[in-house]
Each structure stands twice: as C-alpha cells, then as structure tokens.
Design a protein around this motif. Sequence first.
Motif, PDB file in Angstrom:
ATOM      1  N   LEU A 173       0.989  -1.426  -0.078  1.00 53.99           N
ATOM      2  CA  LEU A 173      -0.094  -0.088   0.085  1.00 53.99           C
ATOM      3  C   LEU A 173       0.861   1.255   0.013  1.00 53.99           C
ATOM      4  N   MET A 174       0.492   2.203  -0.798  1.00 53.12           N
ATOM      5  CA  MET A 174       1.393   3.558  -1.092  1.00 53.12           C
ATOM      6  C   MET A 174       0.392   4.500  -0.993  1.00 53.12           C
ATOM      7  N   ALA A 175       0.554   5.719  -0.724  1.00 56.06           N
ATOM      8  CA  ALA A 175      -0.379   6.728  -0.552  1.00 56.06           C
ATOM      9  C   ALA A 175       0.270   8.181  -0.532  1.00 56.06           C
ATOM     10  N   THR A 176      -0.129   9.109  -1.129  1.00 58.28           N
ATOM     11  CA  THR A 176       0.309  10.715  -1.352  1.00 58.28           C
ATOM     12  C   THR A 176      -0.814  11.648  -0.679  1.00 58.28           C
ATOM     13  N   SER A 177      -0.216  12.571  -0.149  1.00 58.92           N
ATOM     14  CA  SER A 177      -1.328  13.775  -0.038  1.00 58.92           C
ATOM     15  C   SER A 177      -1.569  14.543  -1.311  1.00 58.92           C
ATOM     16  N   PHE A 178      -0.618  14.416  -2.150  1.00 56.14           N
ATOM     17  CA  PHE A 178      -0.713  15.312  -3.464  1.00 56.14           C
ATOM     18  C   PHE A 178      -1.132  14.410  -4.789  1.00 56.14           C
ATOM     19  N   HIS A 179      -1.113  15.021  -5.887  1.00 59.30           N
ATOM     20  CA  HIS A 179      -1.739  14.166  -7.001  1.00 59.30           C
ATOM     21  C   HIS A 179      -0.654  14.136  -8.056  1.00 59.30           C
ATOM     22  N   PRO A 180      -0.084  12.968  -7.825  1.00 56.74           N
ATOM     23  CA  PRO A 180       1.083  12.627  -9.055  1.00 56.74           C
ATOM     24  C   PRO A 180       0.695  12.466 -10.277  1.00 56.74           C
ATOM     25  N   GLU A 181      -0.673  12.277 -10.521  1.00 61.52           N
ATOM     26  CA  GLU A 181      -1.423  12.167 -11.832  1.00 61.52           C
ATOM     27  C   GLU A 181      -1.337  13.383 -12.400  1.00 61.52           C
ATOM     28  N   VAL A 182      -0.988  14.723 -11.945  1.00 58.97           N
ATOM     29  CA  VAL A 182      -1.140  15.917 -12.596  1.00 58.97           C
ATOM     30  C   VAL A 182       0.299  16.241 -12.943  1.00 58.97           C
ATOM     31  N   GLY A 183       0.731  16.758 -14.263  1.00 59.48           N
ATOM     32  CA  GLY A 183       1.860  17.385 -14.197  1.00 59.48           C
ATOM     33  C   GLY A 183       2.766  16.539 -15.085  1.00 59.48           C
ATOM     34  N   GLY A 184       2.509  15.270 -15.618  1.00 60.54           N
ATOM     35  CA  GLY A 184       3.315  14.734 -16.541  1.00 60.54           C
ATOM     36  C   GLY A 184       4.704  14.021 -15.877  1.00 60.54           C
ATOM     37  N   ASP A 185       4.942  13.504 -14.499  1.00 61.72           N
ATOM     38  CA  ASP A 185       5.683  13.198 -13.878  1.00 61.72           C
ATOM     39  C   ASP A 185       5.192  11.507 -13.647  1.00 61.72           C
ATOM     40  N   ALA A 186       5.626  10.640 -14.100  1.00 56.41           N
ATOM     41  CA  ALA A 186       5.362   9.390 -14.017  1.00 56.41           C
ATOM     42  C   ALA A 186       5.805   8.544 -12.998  1.00 56.41           C
ATOM     43  N   ARG A 187       6.906   9.076 -12.286  1.00 59.84           N
ATOM     44  CA  ARG A 187       7.908   8.260 -11.664  1.00 59.84           C
ATOM     45  C   ARG A 187       7.327   7.677 -10.387  1.00 59.84           C
ATOM     46  N   ILE A 188       6.019   8.431  -9.722  1.00 58.81           N
ATOM     47  CA  ILE A 188       5.470   7.791  -8.596  1.00 58.81           C
ATOM     48  C   ILE A 188       4.594   6.375  -8.990  1.00 58.81           C
ATOM     49  N   HIS A 189       4.069   6.639 -10.091  1.00 52.57           N
ATOM     50  CA  HIS A 189       3.286   5.334 -10.579  1.00 52.57           C
ATOM     51  C   HIS A 189       4.061   4.344 -10.935  1.00 52.57           C
ATOM     52  N   ARG A 190       5.101   4.479 -11.573  1.00 49.69           N
ATOM     53  CA  ARG A 190       6.132   3.659 -11.738  1.00 49.69           C
ATOM     54  C   ARG A 190       6.580   2.777 -10.660  1.00 49.69           C
ATOM     55  N   LEU A 191       7.073   3.579  -9.570  1.00 50.03           N
ATOM     56  CA  LEU A 191       7.240   2.980  -8.327  1.00 50.03           C
ATOM     57  C   LEU A 191       6.306   2.080  -7.526  1.00 50.03           C
ATOM     58  N   PHE A 192       4.707   2.695  -7.818  1.00 52.15           N
ATOM     59  CA  PHE A 192       3.701   1.680  -7.200  1.00 52.15           C
ATOM     60  C   PHE A 192       3.701   0.508  -8.345  1.00 52.15           C
ATOM     61  N   LEU A 193       4.078   0.600  -9.705  1.00 52.05           N
ATOM     62  CA  LEU A 193       3.883  -0.552 -10.414  1.00 52.05           C
ATOM     63  C   LEU A 193       4.882  -1.640 -10.231  1.00 52.05           C
ATOM     64  N   ASP A 194       5.839  -1.116  -9.337  1.00 50.30           N
ATOM     65  CA  ASP A 194       6.887  -2.018  -9.017  1.00 50.30           C
ATOM     66  C   ASP A 194       6.352  -2.962  -8.013  1.00 50.30           C
ATOM     67  N   LEU A 195       5.288  -2.319  -7.126  1.00 51.18           N
ATOM     68  CA  LEU A 195       4.956  -3.382  -5.995  1.00 51.18           C
ATOM     69  C   LEU A 195       4.134  -4.522  -6.653  1.00 51.18           C
ATOM     70  N   ILE A 196       3.931  -4.686  -7.646  1.00 51.52           N
ATOM     71  CA  ILE A 196       3.037  -5.675  -8.187  1.00 51.52           C
ATOM     72  C   ILE A 196       3.685  -6.986  -8.512  1.00 51.52           C
ATOM     73  N   ASP A 197       3.527  -8.009  -7.697  1.00 54.61           N
ATOM     74  CA  ASP A 197       4.407  -9.228  -8.089  1.00 54.61           C
ATOM     75  C   ASP A 197       4.341  -9.894  -9.504  1.00 54.61           C
TER      76      ASP A 197
END
Length: 197
Positions: A173-197
């Motif tokens: 489980l991962m959570a942010t106070s802010f909106h990583p989906e806005v602004g064109g930076d995909a690095r946090i989503h990439r980090l999240f996808l790495d959590l999938i087996d």
Amino acid sequence: MTTPHVGVFALQGDVREHLAVLESLGAEAFGVRRVSELERCDALVVPGGESTTMFKLARTFDLFDPIRQRIKEGLPVLGTCAGMIMLAERVEDGTPDQETLGGLDITVRRNAFGRQVDSFEGDVDFAGVEGPVHAIFIRAPWVEETGPEVEVLARIDQGPAAGRIVAVRQGPLMATSFHPEVGGDARIHRLFLDLID
C-alpha cells in the motif's frame, strides 16, 4: 512480466488522469465501478476526489467490502489525496459517519492544508525517486502519525507545514497527499507498479 491489470476506482475523483499515466507506463488500465472489474485487478488506484462521497458511493455500488477484502489479501493499492484518507485506519476532522477502507496504519487529517484556495505546488524529496518530485496539493490531507510498519516516503520541507508527512508506504500500500497524476511526472506511478508481483 505480463502486462499488469490496474484498476482505478471510478465512482468519483481524478480517474482519467490516472488511467492516462498508467497506460503510458504500459499497464492495462481501466475504471472500476463494479465487483467484476475489481476481480480483474492486479493493483488498484484510489484517486483524489471527496473522501466522504467516495465511501458512500463505494457502499451504494457494493464495492466497499470487496475492496477492503482485497486489501487484506495483499492487493497493491495507491491512494492519492482523498485516496490516502480512504486507505488510512484513522481520520482526524472526518465526518461523524466517515468510513475508510483501511490498510495503512496511519492517522490522516482531512483538508489539513486548508480549503481549495489554499491549494499549492512545491517540490518534495521522495524516497526511491531520484531528484525532486513536483507535488500539487489540492485541499490535501497530511499524515499526523504512523505505525511502526509504515515507511515515510516524503515530507514537506519548507513553509508553515515543514516536517509534515505527505507520502507513505506499508507493504503493498502506498499513499500520497498530493496528485502525482497531474503534471506529467510518471515516476511515482512507476514506483507503485514495481509493487505488483
């Protein structure tokens, strides 16, 4: 690895933006409005929106308990802004009937940074991501306290909220106070996808 199937809770909130980022990273991304869609998920995103409306809609559409169960079974979930509130075990300044999906051993304060007019942007250092992340805060929560299993990923480092926790992780489980989906930076989503087996 096969293409991950990543659902975005789609009853309310920033659904389109998350779908676009996930697809840009090669995931098969789709909205989740019913249990049959939840069952296809290798991971789930709970977007920003309005947390009290979200839990009520999740109850109305009979998704609340199935999502909660999948979280208990280890489904990787990313919660952003209101999604962070939805994943928190405890909420300060919530409504009297506020329910959360839980899973993260944190206490979150709703609208901690103030109202819509107090929304702001700033760079944060984010564990596991090289270089600063540009964070967009819109009526954002912050984390008041964390349990022993929770890793703090980011804090505000300046201004009146300096030191406040704005991103966490506990297992899948991962959570942010802010909106990583806005602004064109995909690095946090990439980090999240790495959590999938």
